[in-house]
Design an enzyme around this catalytic site. Sequence first.
Site, PDB file in Angstrom:
ATOM      1  NE  ARG A 104       2.481   1.709  11.138  1.00 18.13           N
ATOM      2  CZ  ARG A 104       3.558   1.055  11.572  1.00 18.13           C
ATOM      3  NH1 ARG A 104       3.909   1.091  12.857  1.00 18.13           N
ATOM      4  NH2 ARG A 104       4.284   0.338  10.733  1.00 18.13           N
ATOM      5  N   GLY A 105       0.788  -1.842  11.395  1.00 14.60           N
ATOM      6  CA  GLY A 105       1.755  -2.910  11.200  1.00 14.60           C
ATOM      7  C   GLY A 105       0.999  -4.210  11.036  1.00 14.60           C
ATOM      8  CB  ALA A 106       1.002  -6.755   8.344  1.00 13.35           C
ATOM      9  CG  ASP A 110       1.274  -4.256   4.884  1.00 16.76           C
ATOM     10  OD1 ASP A 110       0.563  -4.113   5.892  1.00 16.76           O
ATOM     11  OD2 ASP A 110       2.265  -3.542   4.651  1.00 16.76           O
ATOM     12  CE  LYS A 144       2.098   2.254   4.894  1.00 21.10           C
ATOM     13  NZ  LYS A 144       0.628   2.380   5.003  1.00 21.10           N
TER      14      LYS A 144
END
Length: 346
Positions: free
Chosen positions: A54-56, A233, A244
């Site tokens: 995860r994490g853009a 994001d 988020k």
Amino acid sequence: MQTLNTLDLQTTSLKIVNGQLWILDQQALPQRQEWLLADTVASLIEHIQALRVRGAPLIGLSASLLLALLAERGLSQALLEQALIALRESRPTAVNLMNNLARMQQALLQPNWVTAMAAEALRLVDEDRELCERIAQHGAALVKPGSNLLTHCNTGGLATAGIGTAIGVLLRAHQQGNLRQVWVDETRPLLQGGRLTAWELGELGIPYQLICDSMAASLMAQGQVDAIWVGADRIAANGDVANKIGTYSLAVLAHYHRIPFYVAAPHTTHDPDCPDGAAIPIEQRAASEVTGVSGGFGHCQWAPEDAAVYNPAFDVTPAALISGWVLDSGVITPEQVAAGFFQPHR
């Protein structure tokens, strides 16, 4: 010549072993540090959608590296094109994935496409590491001595190839002696703050206190928050930011309490083709994430089995609530955004 097979990525959450991509399972942290194989498009998409990776920035990098490895493994251009399409659809909100895949697609069109894709994937990793460092330097310059800062979700090395975006700022501010402590939102419903950011700050030696999301307003009213730092994001052409879920709430609270609210992100998060926040696709996730909890700590359900649930993964913070966009190129002010900084012509 070094190939992907022999490369040490030197990232927290991705590694290549014998020509295969492995990811650190971020659903198991902090209780367990487990590495999962992601050697097919289907397996990586599953890991992305389950938020094991995860994490853009990291999502985009994992997809790019897998494509390059598949090319080295002998996958045809036609099948790689299909893989690009499938990966592009794995998470709709984060634009880094789209930007990285666009670059990999250009490499795929080259005569020496196998070599070109490997070189482009490595370039993306190196660039992300450098972008994180630049963001951290620009952001740390905004942190006043003795600051108590609040952050949301997870924006560190777990989510990038480098030291992170917002957490990178916190790290450099801490190293410069200007950070008193960090308030860490637990970040419901999946607790990325409580599980990941708290663990990461502890590993970095940065003092922090974990809070429930609903405690932030009280802390601000007491004067215990000097600024808020979040990641992004997607940044729209008018400066609106998707991040988020819960980020918008913090921005509204910060505006009321006259507390600076900063967004730290690489330029790759900017989407000039997206006019405003209303045009950003917002991923809807499973009801089970809200009716209970699961992960490395086990499973528990507290809501009725048939509870109706609304569970968007992201919200949009209007540009009017943002004090500064801290990019790798520098700090962008509201005045610059109003003058069209993020518009396509730039």
